[in-house]
Design an enzyme around this catalytic site. Structure first.
Site, short mmCIF file in Angstrom:
data_model
loop_
_atom_site.label_atom_id
_atom_site.label_comp_id
_atom_site.label_asym_id
_atom_site.label_seq_id
_atom_site.Cartn_x
_atom_site.Cartn_y
_atom_site.Cartn_z
N GLU A 39 0.85 -1.18 0.00
CA GLU A 39 0.00 0.00 0.00
C GLU A 39 0.89 1.24 0.00
O GLU A 39 1.79 1.37 0.83
CB GLU A 39 -0.90 -0.03 1.25
N ARG A 40 0.64 2.11 -0.94
CA ARG A 40 1.45 3.33 -1.10
C ARG A 40 2.92 2.99 -1.32
O ARG A 40 3.81 3.74 -0.89
CB ARG A 40 1.29 4.28 0.08
N ASN A 75 -3.59 -1.58 7.47
CA ASN A 75 -4.88 -2.15 7.06
C ASN A 75 -4.63 -3.65 7.07
O ASN A 75 -4.19 -4.24 6.09
CB ASN A 75 -5.29 -1.65 5.68
N GLU A 115 -10.93 4.51 8.75
CA GLU A 115 -11.07 4.14 7.35
C GLU A 115 -11.55 2.70 7.18
O GLU A 115 -11.00 1.91 6.41
CB GLU A 115 -9.73 4.35 6.61
N ARG A 132 -2.58 3.66 16.81
CA ARG A 132 -2.55 4.83 15.94
C ARG A 132 -3.67 5.82 16.24
O ARG A 132 -4.81 5.43 16.53
CB ARG A 132 -2.61 4.41 14.48
N ASP A 175 -2.85 14.37 6.74
CA ASP A 175 -2.34 13.10 6.22
C ASP A 175 -1.10 13.27 5.35
O ASP A 175 -1.21 13.29 4.13
CB ASP A 175 -3.46 12.42 5.42
N GLU A 184 4.80 9.54 13.77
CA GLU A 184 4.72 8.75 12.55
C GLU A 184 4.98 9.65 11.36
O GLU A 184 4.21 10.57 11.06
CB GLU A 184 3.32 8.11 12.41
N GLU A 222 3.69 9.16 -0.80
CA GLU A 222 2.32 9.03 -1.27
C GLU A 222 1.78 10.33 -1.87
O GLU A 222 1.16 10.32 -2.93
CB GLU A 222 1.43 8.59 -0.09
N HIS A 270 -4.09 18.47 0.45
CA HIS A 270 -4.97 17.39 0.02
C HIS A 270 -5.76 17.73 -1.25
O HIS A 270 -6.97 17.48 -1.33
CB HIS A 270 -5.95 17.02 1.14
N TRP A 304 -12.91 13.31 1.82
CA TRP A 304 -12.02 12.68 0.85
C TRP A 304 -11.88 13.56 -0.40
O TRP A 304 -11.07 13.30 -1.27
CB TRP A 304 -12.53 11.28 0.45
C1 BDP Z 1 -3.41 7.36 4.13
C2 BDP Z 1 -3.26 6.39 3.02
C3 BDP Z 1 -3.88 5.06 3.29
C4 BDP Z 1 -3.47 4.58 4.67
C5 BDP Z 1 -3.83 5.61 5.69
C6 BDP Z 1 -3.30 5.28 7.07
O1 BDP Z 1 -3.84 6.95 1.87
O2 BDP Z 1 -3.48 4.18 2.29
O3 BDP Z 1 -4.08 3.37 4.96
O4 BDP Z 1 -3.23 6.83 5.37
O5 BDP Z 1 -2.31 5.88 7.45
O6 BDP Z 1 -2.36 8.25 3.98
O7 BDP Z 1 -3.86 4.45 7.76
#
Ligand code: BDP
Length: 715
Positions: free
Chosen positions: A177-178, A220, A301, A334, A375, A397, A403, A531, A553
């Site tokens: 992911e990313r 995730n 999410e 988190r 983010d 973090e 990304e 964003h 979003w």
């Molecule tokens: C966002 C990302 C996503 C991550 C989320 C996270 O787009 O893919 O799952 O953060 O940090 O930046 O949990």
């Protein structure tokens, strides 16, 4: 082998060997040949007389590293004529002749000291553990790689942060992911049988910059990783990492007791659920006694969490904390939460949800907070939680993978961004309560501290895709060790280790690295915008996007552009997110006149003709910033083109082509954003900013269906 064959074979070896170096596999550890003869003579004299004391697997790792370095530097064996020697041993093991000269009481478990004694004839690396010796060895090699005098060394180094971890957002199917550097380096299918050489090299690289933990799996999370089949695989990786002082961690999916266990609930207050986690922890620790613990993304999410059962983050985190506590494990919980049902400004939600829990988490819980409240944007003010939870250990973090910063196509030196956040004053405890002091446990004094970086590592031959992505991995590690280090110092160091010590290279390239961060802010999100990237993959501009199911979003939610102006009003007349910061910040940022211009549109919605400090309108400044970003990338490219003689051909070409892409994309960002915002401002582009090449409709129509980094967890 006849003569001809031998030559061909030698050439083959040379080429293969060289090609891995050329492709950047060796990172900052490629110990290049030392050409300065006098220097080489001197340094190699210590290396022909090494006393390495101890017999652990870490000591074996040190021995191996010294051999790799000696081969790379091309040290000769000195037979006689020198009494120089290198002693490496923990303090209690040192020979009496030198022991009394050195103190290690203040070095903790991981700190090291490198000291030249006996008029420089004896060089000692010492500390209180074998891992400290490994760190010290890498410290010494770093000095040599930079051709520093080692005969008068007097170095004492102790990490300021306890848990220095990479977070891999790697899935069990090896997508990342990313991730923009290929697939996951964890070859789950072949584990535990096949141990790839990359695993050890990964550990070496991390240990060399002091990283001591790795979370192997995506936040995730997939609960399968907690099953015996996978624990066995994790165990195999842990075994490779152990000599290098690297603990493994896993992400824990909150609903695992229902998914891989047979419970009907994952309620953290349910007795059986608690029992399940305890047993799970015992099972893991039986296989991996130094397992680090769990990282958890809960109720964020779409991930399951305690809220699903009407319970709080404290209930969830403390339940897991209790399960790992008997084994000295920790929970990294988190704080990246925002709710689809909460209409409040997304920037406020984590604070609103977590700050009331201050002081309620168990002792072995670290709350992992992103550097900014939204983010991982090219620029964000620091997360207000850092100044508001005095009774809770907060860990930082950062995101190393880019990304929102051009993936692995753009050269952006992130330590500059990291330093900016770490230096910010939270005023939590009066003036000079910097974010660095909060997370390193200075304010208030605490032991459990941490810094995480979302890794940018994959199966790419050079690990990170963009050769300069390596600098961000390196810089993250150095800052996790010492959050007060300057980005400039890190840039110099990395450039010298990786490419060349020639000042004609190091100086202009250091400037390039340092400026690269402001460049990306300028061509993507100047003056506090954020964003406004395209949907889903976040690749390229998408300020017009307004059709996603959740309001927060959509880019339009963040920039609020209309005929009247642009920006997110976070003062009392708007969302009041500003009140989450300490008074001095709140008062200063309350008025646009006193808000630093870099955060202007983060906190204020202002008219297009608002007059800024330079006497020009907001619109003009916005346009000029976009243009400046483009110009800065042009400058980067022209600097790089002068560096051909200092880097190998492959890397030179690769970086040149990537910078060409970056330039093209910087223009794309400028053109797309300005065409879109101009619809609202209705004002002319200032002199020096060219008309966009295409129509707004064209920019809106661009699609990138297979852009990398989207993981199946989103489907
Ligand atoms: C966002 C990302 C996503 C991550 C989320 C996270 O787009 O893919 O799952 O953060 O940090 O930046 O949990």
């Amino acid at each position: 082998m006849n003569f001809k064959k031998t030559i061909v074979f030698a050439l083959f070896i040379l080429l293969t060997f060289n090609s891995s170096a050329q492709e950047g596999y060796d990172l900052w550890l490629d110990y290049k040949k030392i050409n300065e003869l006098e220097y080489k003579e001197k340094v190699s004299s210590y290396f022909s007389n090494i006393e390495l004391i101890g017999n652990s697997s870490t000591i074996a790792a040190i021995r191996e590293e010294l051999q790799i370095a000696k081969a790379g530097f091309e040290f000769k064996n000195h037979k006689s004529g020198t009494s120089n020697k290198l002693i490496i041993g923990t303090h209690n093991n040192l020979p009496v002749s030198v022991k009394g000269e050195i103190k290690t009481d203040s070095l903790g478990d991981e700190g090291y000291s490198i000291i030249a004694l006996e008029k420089g004839e004896t060089l000692v690396i010492t500390g209180n553990s074998d891992i400290a010796l490994l760190y010290g060895t890498f410290g010494l090699l770093r000095e040599i790689q930079q051709r520093n005098n080692i005969s008068n060394l007097e170095i004492e180094e102790e990490p300021k942060i306890q848990k220095r971890v990479l977070n891999h957002w790697d899935n069990l199917d090896r997508t990342v992911e990313r991730g923009y550097a290929g697939f996951s380096i964890w070859d789950w299918h072949h584990l535990p049988g096949l141990i790839k050489p990359e695993y050890k090299d990964y550990a070496r690289a991390n240990a060399s910059i002091g990283i001591n933990g790795t979370v192997l799996t995506n936040v995730n999370a997939n609960s399968l990783v907690l099953t015996p089949q996978y624990i066995d695989k994790v165990k195999a990786l842990a075994k490779v990492f152990r000599p290098y002082g690297i603990q493994v961690y896993l992400t824990a999916r909150f609903s695992a007791p229902m998914e891989t266990g047979d419970l009907e609930t994952a309620d953290p207050l349910n007795k059986e659920v608690r029992e399940w986690w305890k047993n799970k922890a015992d099972e893991i620790y039986a296989e991996i006694p130094d397992f680090g613990g769990f990282l958890v993304k809960a109720n964020s999410e779409g991930q399951p969490g305690p809220n699903n059962y009407g319970r709080s983050h404290v209930d969830g985190a403390n339940m897991l904390a209790e399960a790992v506590a008997p084994h000295d494990g920790i929970i990294m919980w988190r704080a990246f939460v925002y709710s689809e049902d909460d209409p409040d400004d997304r920037a406020k939600q984590a604070f609103s949800e977590f700050v009331p829990f201050d002081g309620k988490f168990a002792d072995n819980v670290l709350i992992q907070v992103k550097n900014g409240p939204i983010d991982f944007q090219p620029r964000e003010p620091f997360h207000p939680m850092f100044g508001a939870m005095p009774n809770t250990p907060l860990m930082m973090e950062f995101q190393i993978t880019q990304e929102y910063l051009g993936f692995s196509s753009h050269l952006v030196f992130l330590p500059q961004l990291f330093e900016e956040t770490l230096k910010e004053d939270t005023y939590a405890n009066g003036e000079n309560s910097t974010v660095a002091k909060i997370i390193d446990g200075t304010l208030p004094n605490r032991e459990l501290t941490g810094m995480a970086g979302v890794a940018n590592i994959g199966t790419a031959k050079n690990w990170t895709g963009h050769p300069f992505g390596q600098a961000n991995w390196y810089g993250f590690g150095r800052l996790a060790w010492d959050p007060y280090m300057k980005a400039r110092e890190i840039a110099r160091e990395w450039l010298r280790l990786t490419f060349s010590n020639d000042e004609d290279f190091v100086q202009p390239m250091t400037d390039l690295l340092i400026d690269s961060r402001e460049a990306v802010v300028n061509y993507m999100t100047p003056l506090g915008l954020h964003h406004i990237m395209a949907t889903g993959h976040h690749y390229g501009p998408g300020p017009w996007v307004d059709n996603l199911s959740r309001p927060e979003w959509n880019p339009v939610y963040y920039h609020n552009a209309d005929k009247k102006g642009i920006g997110f009003d976070r003062t009392t007349s708007g969302s009041d997110a500003l009140s989450q910061y300490a008074k001095p910040i709140e008062e200063k940022y309350d008025s646009p006149e006193t808000t630093p211009e870099k955060y202007l549109l983060w906190f204020h919605h202002l008219p297009w003709d608002y007059e800024m400090k330079n006497g020009k309108t907001l619109w003009t400044n916005l346009a000029l910033h976009y243009q400046m970003g483009v110009d800065q990338v042009k400058e980067m490219l022209s600097t790089w083109k002068k560096m051909e003689q200092y880097v190998n051909e492959q890397e030179f070409e690769k970086v040149r082509m990537l910078l060409e892409i970056q330039l093209k994309e910087a223009k794309w960002w400028r053109n797309a954003c300005l065409s879109y915002f101009q619809k609202f401002s209705d004002m002319e582009l200032p002199a020096g900013v060219p008309e966009p090449e295409h129509s707004l409709e064209y920019y809106k129509s661009l699609e990138f269906p297979y852009a990398p980094g989207i993981s199946p967890s989103w489907n």
